[in-house]
Design an enzyme around this catalytic site. Structure first.
Site, PDB file in Angstrom:
ATOM      1  N   GLU A  43     -25.850   8.553  -8.147  1.00  0.00           N
ATOM      2  CA  GLU A  43     -24.825   7.322  -8.342  1.00  0.00           C
ATOM      3  C   GLU A  43     -24.249   6.907  -7.981  1.00  0.00           C
ATOM      4  O   GLU A  43     -24.136   6.601  -6.621  1.00  0.00           O
ATOM      5  CB  GLU A  43     -23.426   8.637  -9.203  1.00  0.00           C
ATOM      6  CG  GLU A  43     -21.995   8.006  -8.528  1.00  0.00           C
ATOM      7  CD  GLU A  43     -21.095   8.759  -8.572  1.00  0.00           C
ATOM      8  OE1 GLU A  43     -20.302   8.505  -7.733  1.00  0.00           O
ATOM      9  OE2 GLU A  43     -20.882  10.210  -8.464  1.00  0.00           O
ATOM     10  N   LYS A 133     -15.485  16.317 -13.332  1.00  0.00           N
ATOM     11  CA  LYS A 133     -15.357  15.824 -11.533  1.00  0.00           C
ATOM     12  C   LYS A 133     -14.070  16.291 -10.509  1.00  0.00           C
ATOM     13  O   LYS A 133     -12.978  16.091 -10.764  1.00  0.00           O
ATOM     14  CB  LYS A 133     -15.828  14.949 -10.985  1.00  0.00           C
ATOM     15  CG  LYS A 133     -15.355  14.143  -9.945  1.00  0.00           C
ATOM     16  CD  LYS A 133     -15.934  12.081  -9.630  1.00  0.00           C
ATOM     17  CE  LYS A 133     -15.790  12.115  -8.316  1.00  0.00           C
ATOM     18  NZ  LYS A 133     -16.295  10.598  -8.123  1.00  0.00           N
TER      19      LYS A 133
END
Length: 215
Positions: A43, A133
């Site tokens: 990421e 998340k």
């Protein structure tokens, strides 16, 4: 890479490296070290200088491999689309922005928004989010996943923030389908010690594997 392939890759790998850095060069070196240590999901955050160039460079470098490059700290639709065009195969946000979810759905790109409330988690599910998340996870601790999954057993949750080798098993044991780790993984890069990043990546992968096997 199709969305379902990206989703399977994340669920199989379990550990996502959250990459920040003082420069694009440093960030790419962190990516390379994490890959050498066995982490397959990257990421790359928008807080790095020239982040779109960094995403393109990493995406081109690892094209055709099992390494998956995504973009993080994506705050709006304009940034999300630019990241996708640069080669990002998934999008991660620190909070929930419905317009960003819609855009990613339009392009069939996996999107993982950060949530702090049940209301946001429900909204995420309504817009087809596959992995929610929990951020910042260190404000809650692993018990938060059990709390979220009480009313939302269909939800799949990924903590980011405060996840370390020493506590990764606690998150897996309560049902985390993946974990995101940033500073605990990459701290060696601050002094140019990329071998330390590689070693820490290896420890994270092994700790996650053991946690899944013992669950």
């Amino acid at each position: 890479m199709k969305k379902n392939v990206v989703l399977k890759g994340i669920l199989d790998a379990g550990v996502i490296a959250v990459i920040r850095g003082d420069s694009r060069d440093q960030a790419i070196k962190i990516v390379d070290a994490a890959v050498k240590g066995g982490i397959k999901i990257m990421e790359l955050t928008m807080t790095v200088p020239n982040p779109l160039e960094m995403i393109k460079e990493a995406a081109d470098k690892y094209k055709g491999t099992d390494v998956i490059i995504g973009a993080g700290t994506v705050l709006d639709t304009e940034t999300a689309r630019a990241c996708i065009l640069a080669g990002a195969q998934f999008i991660v946000s620190p909070s929930l922005d419905v317009d960003t979810l819609k855009l990613c759905n339009k392009y069939k790109v996996l999107v993982t928004p950060g949530v702090m409330t049940i209301k946001d988690a429900i909204t995420a599910l309504e817009y087809g989010v596959d992995i929610i998340k929990i951020f910042p996870a260190n404000l809650y601790g692993p018990s938060v996943i059990k709390s979220f999954r009480g009313p939302l057993p269909q939800g799949e949750f990924m903590p980011t923030g405060g996840v370390a080798v020493e506590n990764i098993h606690e998150w897996v044991n309560v049902g985390a389908v993946a974990v995101g780790t940033g500073s605990n993984l990459t701290k060696g890069a601050a002094t140019g010690d990329y071998a330390a990043v590689e070693n820490e990546a290896r420890r994270f992968v092994e700790a996650y594997r053991k946690a899944k096997e013992s669950k």
